[in-house]
Design a protein around this motif. Structure first.
Motif, PDB file in Angstrom:
ATOM      1  N   GLY A   1      -1.054 -14.670  -5.269  1.00 26.60           N
ATOM      2  CA  GLY A   1      -1.550 -13.795  -6.317  1.00 26.60           C
ATOM      3  C   GLY A   1      -2.448 -12.695  -5.784  1.00 26.60           C
ATOM      4  O   GLY A   1      -2.731 -12.622  -4.577  1.00 26.60           O
ATOM      5  N   TRP A   2      -2.925 -11.871  -6.707  1.00 29.11           N
ATOM      6  CA  TRP A   2      -3.705 -10.692  -6.309  1.00 29.11           C
ATOM      7  C   TRP A   2      -4.954 -11.072  -5.523  1.00 29.11           C
ATOM      8  O   TRP A   2      -5.310 -10.386  -4.560  1.00 29.11           O
TER       9      TRP A   2
ATOM     10  N   THR B   1      -8.024  -7.763   3.385  1.00 27.46           N
ATOM     11  CA  THR B   1      -9.394  -7.433   3.784  1.00 27.46           C
ATOM     12  C   THR B   1      -9.729  -8.086   5.118  1.00 27.46           C
ATOM     13  O   THR B   1     -10.312  -7.454   6.014  1.00 27.46           O
ATOM     14  N   TRP B   2      -9.340  -9.359   5.267  1.00 25.70           N
ATOM     15  CA  TRP B   2      -9.575 -10.056   6.544  1.00 25.70           C
ATOM     16  C   TRP B   2      -8.798  -9.384   7.681  1.00 25.70           C
ATOM     17  O   TRP B   2      -9.314  -9.219   8.791  1.00 25.70           O
TER      18      TRP B   2
ATOM     19  N   ALA C   1     -12.964  -2.910  11.747  1.00 22.83           N
ATOM     20  CA  ALA C   1     -14.374  -3.282  11.640  1.00 22.83           C
ATOM     21  C   ALA C   1     -14.701  -3.539  10.178  1.00 22.83           C
ATOM     22  O   ALA C   1     -13.841  -3.401   9.287  1.00 22.83           O
ATOM     23  N   TRP C   2     -15.954  -3.878   9.912  1.00 25.56           N
ATOM     24  CA  TRP C   2     -16.337  -4.248   8.545  1.00 25.56           C
ATOM     25  C   TRP C   2     -16.232  -3.074   7.581  1.00 25.56           C
ATOM     26  O   TRP C   2     -15.933  -3.259   6.402  1.00 25.56           O
ATOM     27  N   ARG C   3     -16.461  -1.831   8.061  1.00 23.40           N
ATOM     28  CA  ARG C   3     -16.315  -0.684   7.166  1.00 23.40           C
ATOM     29  C   ARG C   3     -14.875  -0.557   6.675  1.00 23.40           C
ATOM     30  O   ARG C   3     -14.630  -0.259   5.498  1.00 23.40           O
ATOM     31  N   SER C   4     -13.920  -0.760   7.584  1.00 21.95           N
ATOM     32  CA  SER C   4     -12.509  -0.700   7.190  1.00 21.95           C
ATOM     33  C   SER C   4     -12.171  -1.828   6.228  1.00 21.95           C
ATOM     34  O   SER C   4     -11.406  -1.637   5.272  1.00 21.95           O
ATOM     35  N   ALA C   5     -12.738  -3.019   6.467  1.00 25.81           N
ATOM     36  CA  ALA C   5     -12.502  -4.141   5.558  1.00 25.81           C
ATOM     37  C   ALA C   5     -13.029  -3.818   4.167  1.00 25.81           C
ATOM     38  O   ALA C   5     -12.369  -4.111   3.148  1.00 25.81           O
ATOM     39  N   LEU C   6     -14.204  -3.199   4.101  1.00 27.02           N
ATOM     40  CA  LEU C   6     -14.769  -2.819   2.808  1.00 27.02           C
ATOM     41  C   LEU C   6     -13.894  -1.774   2.117  1.00 27.02           C
ATOM     42  O   LEU C   6     -13.651  -1.844   0.905  1.00 27.02           O
ATOM     43  N   LEU C   7     -13.403  -0.799   2.892  1.00 23.40           N
ATOM     44  CA  LEU C   7     -12.534   0.233   2.327  1.00 23.40           C
ATOM     45  C   LEU C   7     -11.260  -0.376   1.762  1.00 23.40           C
ATOM     46  O   LEU C   7     -10.822  -0.027   0.653  1.00 23.40           O
TER      47      LEU C   7
ATOM     48  N   PHE D   1     -10.817  -3.485   0.760  1.00 22.13           N
ATOM     49  CA  PHE D   1     -11.192  -4.297  -0.400  1.00 22.13           C
ATOM     50  C   PHE D   1     -11.334  -3.434  -1.655  1.00 22.13           C
ATOM     51  O   PHE D   1     -10.744  -3.728  -2.703  1.00 22.13           O
ATOM     52  N   VAL D   2     -12.082  -2.348  -1.539  1.00 23.95           N
ATOM     53  CA  VAL D   2     -12.295  -1.462  -2.695  1.00 23.95           C
ATOM     54  C   VAL D   2     -10.982  -0.801  -3.108  1.00 23.95           C
ATOM     55  O   VAL D   2     -10.674  -0.683  -4.308  1.00 23.95           O
ATOM     56  N   SER D   3     -10.190  -0.364  -2.133  1.00 20.00           N
ATOM     57  CA  SER D   3      -8.923   0.310  -2.444  1.00 20.00           C
ATOM     58  C   SER D   3      -7.984  -0.606  -3.214  1.00 20.00           C
ATOM     59  O   SER D   3      -7.361  -0.197  -4.208  1.00 20.00           O
ATOM     60  N   LEU D   4      -7.864  -1.852  -2.772  1.00 19.77           N
ATOM     61  CA  LEU D   4      -6.977  -2.796  -3.446  1.00 19.77           C
ATOM     62  C   LEU D   4      -7.426  -3.057  -4.882  1.00 19.77           C
ATOM     63  O   LEU D   4      -6.598  -3.133  -5.798  1.00 19.77           O
ATOM     64  N   LEU D   5      -8.721  -3.192  -5.077  1.00 19.95           N
ATOM     65  CA  LEU D   5      -9.225  -3.384  -6.445  1.00 19.95           C
ATOM     66  C   LEU D   5      -8.940  -2.157  -7.308  1.00 19.95           C
ATOM     67  O   LEU D   5      -8.637  -2.281  -8.499  1.00 19.95           O
ATOM     68  N   LEU D   6      -9.025  -0.970  -6.708  1.00 22.74           N
ATOM     69  CA  LEU D   6      -8.730   0.247  -7.466  1.00 22.74           C
ATOM     70  C   LEU D   6      -7.257   0.316  -7.852  1.00 22.74           C
ATOM     71  O   LEU D   6      -6.920   0.774  -8.950  1.00 22.74           O
TER      72      LEU D   6
END
Length: 648
Positions: free
Chosen positions: A99-100, A108-109, A116-122, A124-129
């Protein structure tokens, strides 16, 4: 003593234009080879027959059943597997296997592991958007098509790039093929590949990987070639074989460059995967195309924003991965203990969330709230209506000015000149700008265009291409010179240009359509927006690369700012300006053709019509051939002109 070559060339250009205008005035409207919208030539009917033969051969031919069919089945199976795993219901489950929530955790992992963690955060946010905008399934489908195409590109492109780097014969043989693949506008790939593979995921993946392969091959070859010869000699002195030198020296040292190649390959794949919606490719291209056809600007904007977010996500993540690879290569290690601990813990959390997403419906189907897409679509529609009403006089005046002052006169000059005279004029310009080689290539391309039966439509496409290119070069000169002379301007503007280059071409149609409705001018606006960034950056770099000694000498002589630009910097950066014209022209051509979706007319419209009307398939395929010939001709003329001015 005779006149200087440049003066002779100027007189020859003037004489060519004089003869052209005189011939147009006397013979205007005769032998223009204009063809009606539904009218077909024998060649078009033959191509329709070829399409029918291909359809029949799918059930009887060994080649189609077991070679083409095998490839199609394999690709469809892989795409379907990942769709049922990540985005589409996996029968008998009403939801995907993961699932989503699990998809978000895994990707994200993976971003953290690669970058790096900045890319993981990007990520994560992109997928939620994607989900919040209402396009979760389409977004993941587009990611799947892009990823499958890029994976195949890597399997084919890395060995091919290595082969080219180690063999001059391979380079000589493959370079023209790569040139052709990169010169062809994206639209030109659709019809012939649909002929072989039909429509659907397989055709979309094959189209995407062919379009995205050349950057990876070229950059890989470049990375392998640029490994320091002294390093190779040192490794060979230790007794390493060629295979060991490749595996332990060249590939590790070229790792960052190769990842840059993967980045470029991925961006090209994303761009093509959205356009492949026209041959029923899954993903975000579908809602964009449907919204453009129904003039639903709000929906087109929201789905276009999702594509832009994905492009930024992929671009920044692969760029960060490239930078990490270089950092690790310099440090000689693959990360500290803390990073491995975070990776292990993050992987464990991701697996737990995958299990949760397989077990609970709320974690399998993306929640309906928050819904950002509907209010954003409604707001954009209202804003568009307000802008159209408020700026109607301005936009219509601008559209009419460009149409009546530039497009219509130039189209009349190109399309209403007899075909034989127009062909001679093009050959004369090819010779005067580049010499005999581009003239010979242009002659072949013109014969191909003539053979397609679409001479008049090609001249109309050439008209919009030249008008858009002129606007691109004028805009790029103003902004590029400013950036080249002003470091602050460069710092402020370059990130914007980088961002604009990240956006797939499909998306540029949305704001242009919102402001100017369907027309040739709309296609030109989108083409200008697409072509300006690359041309501006090239001119800015050319101005900045002018010798400081020459600039200082000119300043000491008391030159004004305008004299410095016009008499020193631009003449010395002429090769960069010509290269910018070449690249701007190719970008414009690819976008002008896509502009057929928004009333651009010409060859692009015929390609689209070929997919929507069965009887026009042959005409659409012929339009694709004409587009390719036109692109090759313009590219060769511009390249040889750039080489000539570079030597000058």
């Amino acid at each position: 003593m005779g006149a200087p070559p440049r003066l002779k060339r100027g007189w020859a250009v003037g004489a060519t234009i004089f003869v052209w205008l005189g011939g147009w005035a006397l013979l205007r409207g005769t032998a223009t080879l204009e063809l009606g919208g539904a009218e077909l030539t024998g060649f078009h009917q033959w191509l329709n027959g070829v399409r029918d033969d291909f359809d029949a051969a799918r059930d009887t031919s060994f080649f189609f059943q077991y070679v083409i069919g095998g490839i199609s089945t394999a690709i469809d199976t892989v795409v379907t597997f990942f769709q049922e795993l990540l985005s589409q219901p996996a029968f008998p489950r009403p939801v995907p296997e993961i699932g989503w929530l699990g998809v978000v955790a895994l990707l994200t992992w993976l971003a953290y592991a690669l970058a790096a963690w900045r890319s993981a955060l990007l990520v994560f946010v992109s997928l939620l958007l994607f989900g919040s905008l209402g396009y979760w399934t389409d977004s993941i489908d587009l990611l799947i098509v892009t990823a499958v195409a890029v994976a195949i590109c890597v399997v084919i492109g890395l060995p091919t790039g290595i082969w080219m780097a180690r063999s001059k014969r391979a380079t000589a043989a493959l370079t023209p093929v790569l040139d052709l693949m990169q010169t062809m506008p994206a639209f030109a790939y659709l019809a012939p590949l649909a002929l072989f593979f039909g429509i659907g995921p397989a055709s979309a993946v094959v189209t995407t990987l062919i379009y995205a392969l050349p950057p990876l091959v070229r950059i890989t070859a470049h990375g392998i070639r640029t490994v320091a010869p002294t390093t190779l000699e040192a490794s060979r002195s230790l007794g390493t074989t060629d295979v060991q030198a490749l595996r332990k020296v060249q590939l590790p040292m070229a790792k960052r460059t190769i990842i840059v190649g993967v980045n470029q390959c991925m961006m090209a794949a994303l761009s093509m995967a959205t356009i492949a919606a026209l041959i029923n490719g899954p993903g975000l291209g579908q809602p964009v195309a449907q919204a453009l056809q129904s003039l639903d600007i709000g929906s087109a904007f929201v789905s276009g924003i999702a594509i832009v977010i994905m492009a930024i996500m992929l671009d920044r993540t692969t760029t960060a991965a490239s930078q990490r690879a270089e950092k690790e290569a310099r440090a000689g290690r693959a990360g500290g203990r803390r990073r491995w601990v975070v990776l292990g813990a993050g992987g464990a959390v991701a697996l737990v969330l995958v299990y949760v997403s397989r077990t609970y419906l709320w974690a399998a189907e993306f929640p309906e709230r928050p819904d950002l897409g509907t209010p954003l679509s409604d707001g954009v529609t209202q804003l568009t209506d307000w802008l159209v009403t408020t700026l109607e006089n301005v936009t219509n005046s601008l559209k009419d000015l460009v149409t009546y002052a530039l497009i219509n006169p130039l189209e009349s000059l190109l399309a209403d000149t007899p075909w034989w005279l127009m062909g001679l004029v093009i050959l004369a310009f090819a010779y005067l700008l580049g010499g005999w080689r581009p003239t010979a290539i242009s002659a072949v391309c013109l014969l191909v265009i003539l053979g397609t039966g679409l001479w008049n439509e090609t001249m109309k496409t050439l008209t919009t291409t030249l008008v858009a290119t002129l606007i691109v070069i004028l805009s790029a000169l103003v902004v590029g010179v400013w950036m080249g002379r002003n470091h602050r301007a460069d710092t402020a503007i370059r990130p914007l240009l980088d961002a604009l280059q990240t956006i797939p071409p499909f998306v540029y149609l949305v704001p242009a359509l919102a402001l100017f409705s369907t027309s040739r001018f709309t296609a030109i606006v989108a083409a200008v927006a697409y072509g300006v960034p690359i041309a501006t950056k090239l001119i800015a770099d050319g101005i900045r690369g002018v010798s400081p000694t020459s600039v200082e000498a000119a300043r000491a002589a008391g030159t004004t700012a305008w004299q410095m630009i016009s008499k020193v910097q631009l003449p010395m950066a002429r090769a960069a300006v010509v290269l910018a014209s070449n690249q701007g022209l190719l970008y414009v051509l690819s976008m002008v053709v896509i502009g057929g979706l928004v009333g651009g007319g010409g060859l692009g419209y015929l390609v689209v019509a070929g997919f929507s009307q069965a009887q026009l398939f042959g005409k659409g395929l012929a339009a694709g051939i004409a587009i390719t010939a036109l692109g090759i001709m313009l590219d060769r003329i511009a390249q040889y002109a750039a080489a000539r001015y570079g030597r000058a």
